[in-house]
Each structure stands twice: as C-alpha cells, then as structure tokens.
Design a protein around this motif. Structure first.
Motif, short mmCIF file in Angstrom:
data_model
loop_
_atom_site.label_atom_id
_atom_site.label_comp_id
_atom_site.label_asym_id
_atom_site.label_seq_id
_atom_site.Cartn_x
_atom_site.Cartn_y
_atom_site.Cartn_z
N ARG A 111 0.33 12.34 121.45
CA ARG A 111 1.52 12.29 122.30
C ARG A 111 1.71 13.59 123.09
NH1 ARG A 111 5.11 8.98 118.94
NH2 ARG A 111 6.83 9.36 120.37
N GLY A 112 0.65 14.39 123.21
CA GLY A 112 0.74 15.62 123.99
C GLY A 112 0.75 16.87 123.12
N VAL A 113 0.91 18.03 123.78
CA VAL A 113 0.92 19.32 123.08
C VAL A 113 2.34 19.57 122.61
CG1 VAL A 113 0.46 21.79 123.32
CG2 VAL A 113 -0.93 20.13 124.57
N MET A 114 2.49 19.97 121.34
CA MET A 114 3.84 20.18 120.79
C MET A 114 3.82 21.14 119.62
SD MET A 114 4.33 16.47 118.93
CE MET A 114 3.94 15.57 120.41
N THR A 115 5.03 21.49 119.16
CA THR A 115 5.15 22.38 118.00
C THR A 115 5.07 21.56 116.72
OG1 THR A 115 7.54 22.13 117.82
CG2 THR A 115 6.75 23.87 119.29
N ASP A 116 4.90 22.26 115.61
CA ASP A 116 4.84 21.59 114.31
C ASP A 116 6.15 20.83 114.02
OD1 ASP A 116 5.80 24.28 112.06
OD2 ASP A 116 5.83 24.33 114.24
N ARG A 117 7.28 21.40 114.45
CA ARG A 117 8.57 20.71 114.22
C ARG A 117 8.63 19.38 114.95
NH1 ARG A 117 10.21 25.79 114.92
NH2 ARG A 117 10.96 25.47 117.04
N GLN A 118 8.19 19.39 116.22
CA GLN A 118 8.21 18.15 117.01
C GLN A 118 7.27 17.11 116.39
OE1 GLN A 118 7.13 20.38 120.52
NE2 GLN A 118 8.99 19.78 121.59
N ALA A 119 6.08 17.57 115.96
CA ALA A 119 5.11 16.64 115.37
C ALA A 119 5.66 16.03 114.09
CB ALA A 119 3.79 17.37 115.09
N ARG A 120 6.31 16.85 113.26
CA ARG A 120 6.90 16.31 112.02
C ARG A 120 7.99 15.30 112.35
NH1 ARG A 120 6.52 21.76 110.39
NH2 ARG A 120 4.81 22.04 108.95
N ARG A 121 8.81 15.60 113.37
CA ARG A 121 9.88 14.69 113.76
C ARG A 121 9.32 13.35 114.22
NH1 ARG A 121 12.26 17.29 118.00
NH2 ARG A 121 12.73 19.01 116.64
N LEU A 122 8.18 13.41 114.97
CA LEU A 122 7.56 12.18 115.47
C LEU A 122 6.68 11.52 114.41
CD1 LEU A 122 6.58 13.37 119.05
CD2 LEU A 122 8.34 11.70 118.47
N GLY A 123 6.44 12.24 113.30
CA GLY A 123 5.62 11.68 112.23
C GLY A 123 4.14 11.60 112.56
N ILE A 124 3.64 12.57 113.34
CA ILE A 124 2.22 12.55 113.69
C ILE A 124 1.55 13.90 113.43
CG2 ILE A 124 2.32 10.72 115.43
CD1 ILE A 124 2.60 12.84 117.58
N GLY A 125 0.24 13.85 113.25
CA GLY A 125 -0.56 15.06 113.09
C GLY A 125 -1.36 15.29 114.37
N GLY A 126 -2.31 16.22 114.31
CA GLY A 126 -3.13 16.48 115.49
C GLY A 126 -4.03 17.68 115.26
N GLU A 127 -4.60 18.17 116.35
CA GLU A 127 -5.47 19.33 116.25
C GLU A 127 -4.62 20.60 116.30
OE1 GLU A 127 -9.12 21.59 118.59
OE2 GLU A 127 -8.56 19.56 119.21
N VAL A 128 -4.82 21.49 115.32
CA VAL A 128 -4.04 22.72 115.23
C VAL A 128 -4.65 23.75 116.18
CG1 VAL A 128 -3.21 24.55 113.70
CG2 VAL A 128 -3.51 22.22 112.82
N ILE A 129 -3.96 24.03 117.29
CA ILE A 129 -4.50 24.95 118.30
C ILE A 129 -4.32 26.40 117.86
CG2 ILE A 129 -4.35 25.76 120.67
CD1 ILE A 129 -3.32 23.01 121.46
N CYS A 130 -3.09 26.79 117.51
CA CYS A 130 -2.84 28.18 117.16
C CYS A 130 -1.54 28.35 116.39
CB CYS A 130 -2.82 29.06 118.41
SG CYS A 130 -1.53 28.62 119.59
N TYR A 131 -1.40 29.53 115.79
CA TYR A 131 -0.17 29.95 115.12
C TYR A 131 0.47 31.03 115.97
CZ TYR A 131 -2.34 28.03 110.83
OH TYR A 131 -2.94 27.24 109.90
N VAL A 132 1.79 31.02 116.08
CA VAL A 132 2.52 32.04 116.82
C VAL A 132 3.67 32.54 115.96
CG1 VAL A 132 3.59 32.61 119.03
CG2 VAL A 132 2.15 30.57 118.86
N TRP A 133 3.88 33.84 115.92
CA TRP A 133 5.05 34.39 115.20
C TRP A 133 5.48 35.69 115.82
CZ3 TRP A 133 0.10 34.56 113.41
CH2 TRP A 133 -0.41 35.80 113.07
#
Length: 133
Positions: A111-133
């Motif tokens: 469903r496109g590029v998104m944050t972990d929070r958005q992916a959890r909300r949509l109930g989907i996984g994907g390819e982990v591009i990077c971590y940011v902090w």
C-alpha cells in the motif's frame, strides 16, 4: 567502477553527513522511493522540508535539514536495514520497534511507503527500508 549500488543507502548517508556537518540542506539524485522517504522524514519531524529540482534525467531531491533552537540535530540516527544484497521483509507481527517506539521504522508495503505505526494500523508488513531516531 559503476554507479551507486544502493541509492537509498547513499541518500541516508548524505543526510547523516549533512546533519553532522551542520549543513542547511543536502542534494540527492531523485527517485519516487526517495521522495516517499523524504515525505515521511518530514511528516515525522526529522527534516524541515524537501522539494524536487528539475535537473538531469531523474531530477534532484533537495532535503532541508532541521535543527533545534541551539542548532542541535533533530535527527540522531539513520540506519539502512534492507539492502539490495540482503532484503529484509517483516510480517505484521515481526515489524521491529526502534528505540522502544521512540524511533520510526520506514517500510515499503503493498500500500506504499509508510511508517511502522501506519503499517500496524493497516495490519500489513513489508520491506524494512530503514530505522530513524
């Protein structure tokens, strides 16, 4: 010597180095995925802004870096996870948390590029591009 083997890693390195050197902005060769990553970095408050400059075949992405009141970086870490030689995919239950949820995981999903929070909300996984902090 070919070109850059991992353009995303190159983008993250340019941003990381730009912040360290206290630059106002960094220029990165453009691509749709990089624009999506820049959009998330801005939405999450890690960079001030970004825009596309029409130059060359794919254009250039100008990323405006962001600092606090005392010129301290708002972005303290940027790590590439999945790379061309070793792709890392995470199912919904496997999506990692960065810095106990303080950081952000950027994923590319069906469903496109998104944050972990958005992916959890949509109930989907994907390819982990990077971590940011």
């Amino acid at each position: 010597m070919g070109g850059i083997t991992d353009p995303i890693s190159d983008m993250l390195t340019r941003i990381r180095n730009g912040v360290r050197a206290r630059h106002d902005h960094v220029d990165v060769p453009g691509s749709r995925l990089k624009m999506e990553i820049a959009r998330i970095l801005k939405d999450e408050g890690f960079i001030a802004d970004w825009h596309r400059i029409d130059r060359g075949p794919q254009g250039v992405l100008r990323v405006t870096l962001k600092y606090g009141a005392r010129k301290e970086a708002t972005l303290s870490g940027l790590t590439r996870v999945s790379r061309p030689g070793l792709r890392l995919y995470a199912r919904l239950q496997e999506i990692p948390r960065v810095r106990g949820g303080l950081g952000v995981v950027i994923l590319t999903t069906s469903r496109g590029v998104m944050t972990d929070r958005q992916a959890r909300r949509l109930g989907i996984g994907g390819e982990v591009i990077c971590y940011v902090w």
